[in-house]
Design a protein around this motif. Structure first.
Motif, short mmCIF file in Angstrom:
data_model
loop_
_atom_site.label_atom_id
_atom_site.label_comp_id
_atom_site.label_asym_id
_atom_site.label_seq_id
_atom_site.Cartn_x
_atom_site.Cartn_y
_atom_site.Cartn_z
N GLN A 11 0.83 -1.20 0.00
CA GLN A 11 0.00 0.00 0.00
C GLN A 11 0.86 1.25 0.00
O GLN A 11 0.58 2.20 -0.74
CB GLN A 11 -0.92 0.00 1.23
N GLY A 12 1.90 1.26 0.82
CA GLY A 12 2.78 2.42 0.86
C GLY A 12 3.46 2.67 -0.47
O GLY A 12 3.53 3.81 -0.94
N PHE A 13 3.96 1.60 -1.09
CA PHE A 13 4.63 1.74 -2.39
C PHE A 13 3.66 2.24 -3.46
O PHE A 13 3.98 3.15 -4.22
CB PHE A 13 5.23 0.39 -2.80
N THR A 14 2.48 1.63 -3.50
CA THR A 14 1.49 2.03 -4.50
C THR A 14 1.03 3.47 -4.27
O THR A 14 0.89 4.25 -5.22
CB THR A 14 0.27 1.09 -4.46
N GLY A 15 0.80 3.82 -3.01
CA GLY A 15 0.36 5.18 -2.70
C GLY A 15 1.39 6.22 -3.09
O GLY A 15 1.07 7.23 -3.72
N ILE A 16 2.66 5.98 -2.75
CA ILE A 16 3.72 6.93 -3.10
C ILE A 16 3.87 7.04 -4.61
O ILE A 16 4.04 8.15 -5.16
CB ILE A 16 5.05 6.49 -2.45
N ILE A 46 2.57 -6.26 -7.39
CA ILE A 46 3.50 -5.16 -7.62
C ILE A 46 4.41 -5.44 -8.81
O ILE A 46 4.53 -4.63 -9.73
CB ILE A 46 4.33 -4.86 -6.36
N CYS A 47 5.05 -6.60 -8.82
CA CYS A 47 6.06 -6.89 -9.84
C CYS A 47 5.44 -7.04 -11.23
O CYS A 47 5.96 -6.49 -12.21
CB CYS A 47 6.83 -8.15 -9.47
N VAL A 48 4.33 -7.78 -11.33
CA VAL A 48 3.71 -7.97 -12.64
C VAL A 48 3.14 -6.66 -13.16
O VAL A 48 3.30 -6.32 -14.34
CB VAL A 48 2.61 -9.05 -12.56
N SER A 49 2.48 -5.89 -12.29
CA SER A 49 1.91 -4.61 -12.73
C SER A 49 3.00 -3.64 -13.16
O SER A 49 2.87 -2.96 -14.19
CB SER A 49 1.07 -3.99 -11.60
N ILE A 80 -4.97 12.06 -5.36
CA ILE A 80 -5.93 11.79 -4.28
C ILE A 80 -6.03 10.29 -4.03
O ILE A 80 -6.14 9.84 -2.88
CB ILE A 80 -7.31 12.38 -4.63
N LEU A 81 -5.99 9.49 -5.10
CA LEU A 81 -6.02 8.04 -4.93
C LEU A 81 -4.82 7.56 -4.12
O LEU A 81 -4.96 6.74 -3.20
CB LEU A 81 -6.03 7.36 -6.31
N GLY A 82 -3.64 8.08 -4.46
CA GLY A 82 -2.45 7.71 -3.70
C GLY A 82 -2.52 8.15 -2.25
O GLY A 82 -2.10 7.43 -1.34
N LEU A 83 -3.08 9.34 -2.04
CA LEU A 83 -3.22 9.84 -0.68
C LEU A 83 -4.14 8.96 0.16
O LEU A 83 -3.93 8.77 1.36
CB LEU A 83 -3.78 11.28 -0.73
N ASP A 84 -5.13 8.35 -0.50
CA ASP A 84 -6.09 7.53 0.23
C ASP A 84 -5.46 6.23 0.74
O ASP A 84 -5.98 5.63 1.69
CB ASP A 84 -7.30 7.21 -0.65
N PHE A 85 -4.36 5.79 0.13
CA PHE A 85 -3.67 4.61 0.65
C PHE A 85 -3.12 4.86 2.06
O PHE A 85 -2.86 3.92 2.81
CB PHE A 85 -2.53 4.20 -0.28
N PHE A 86 -2.95 6.14 2.39
CA PHE A 86 -2.45 6.50 3.73
C PHE A 86 -3.58 7.05 4.61
O PHE A 86 -3.59 6.81 5.81
CB PHE A 86 -1.34 7.55 3.61
N ALA A 87 -4.52 7.80 4.01
CA ALA A 87 -5.60 8.41 4.79
C ALA A 87 -6.71 7.43 5.13
O ALA A 87 -7.44 7.62 6.11
CB ALA A 87 -6.17 9.61 4.03
N HIS A 88 -6.91 6.40 4.30
CA HIS A 88 -7.92 5.37 4.55
C HIS A 88 -9.32 5.96 4.70
O HIS A 88 -10.04 5.66 5.65
CB HIS A 88 -7.56 4.55 5.79
N THR A 89 -9.73 6.80 3.75
CA THR A 89 -11.07 7.39 3.82
C THR A 89 -12.13 6.51 3.19
O THR A 89 -13.32 6.65 3.47
CB THR A 89 -11.10 8.76 3.11
#
Length: 241
Positions: free
Chosen positions: A14-19, A73-76, A161-170
């Motif tokens: 989640q952190g990697f995808t969000g960043i 992660i790797c395949v994507s 905003i999508l990436g931010l939501d990986f950390f904000a969990h809204t």
């Protein structure tokens, strides 16, 4: 009611995808119109990575893949990089997908304004997403510069905003999951609460800010068009006597 979308805490995936989403989103917001091939490359990366994730998530077995997070992660990333390279070299196709990708996210954004989604029939959702993508491609043909500015601005705002939501969990990401994750082994629910509405509103705010910035800096100040730099012709030297 609480939906367990993110699990406990923030995982490495989640952190990697969000960043990654935040960084790519910021690039589109600030430099999307300025740089031609890098923008096409990132459009290809995002489109191929997203389609790869859709394929993986819909075919994931009930027990999950072996090392699920690594597979996703790797395949994507691998297919995303391939898509980025293809779009950079075959730029006539990549140019149209700048609009097509924005149309896809714009359709998702519109449907996100209702808990059960604005369009509830699955086939109708697919047709709407494809139709918006085609519409934006046509707009690229008819109004290239203005469509590219809107497309890069909106894509950047949505990804940020999508990436931010990986950390904000809204719960903002749940609309995307509800639309693209049709795996019967997965449970997805989308709740329109105040944090989600704020996130949706900030997509518009960031889009307008980016459109104003990119239009002023590129088209008014620097007379720059997408992939083209317009330079004033220097006056000819006076004839020698």
């Amino acid at each position: 009611m609480e939906i367990d979308t993110y699990g406990y805490g923030i995982s490495v995936a989640q952190g990697f995808t969000g960043i990654t989403c935040i960084i790519i989103g910021m690039y589109f917001l600030i430099f999307g119109f300025r740089y031609f091939r890098p923008t096409l490359g990132l459009v290809g990366f995002v489109f191929f990575a997203l389609m790869t994730w859709v394929g993986l998530v819909n075919n994931e077995p009930a027990n999950g893949y072996p090392h699920t997070e690594i597979v996703y992660i790797c395949v994507s990333i691998g297919l995303g990089i391939l898509g980025g390279i293809l779009f950079m070299f075959f730029y006539p196709i990549g140019l149209y997908f700048v609009g097509g990708l924005a149309g896809l996210f714009f359709a998702v954004y519109i449907m996100s304004w209702q808990e059960s989604l604005v369009i509830q029939i699955v086939i109708a959702r697919i047709c709407f997403i494809i139709g918006m993508g085609v519409l934006f491609i046509i707009l690229v043909i008819l109004l290239e510069s203005y469509t590219i500015i809107f497309s890069t601005s909106f894509t950047g705002a949505y990804l940020f905003i999508l990436g931010l939501d990986f950390f904000a969990h809204t719960g903002f990401i749940n609309a995307l999951l509800l639309i693209f994750d049709g795996n019967p082994n997965h449970y997805n629910a989308y709740i329109m609460n105040t944090p989600v509405i704020v996130m949706l509103a900030f997509v518009v705010v960031l889009t307008l800010f980016s459109m104003g910035w990119q239009y002023y800096w590129n088209m008014i100040k620097n007379k720059r068009y997408f992939g083209i730099n317009v330079e004033e012709e220097k006056p000819a030297p006076p004839p020698e006597k």
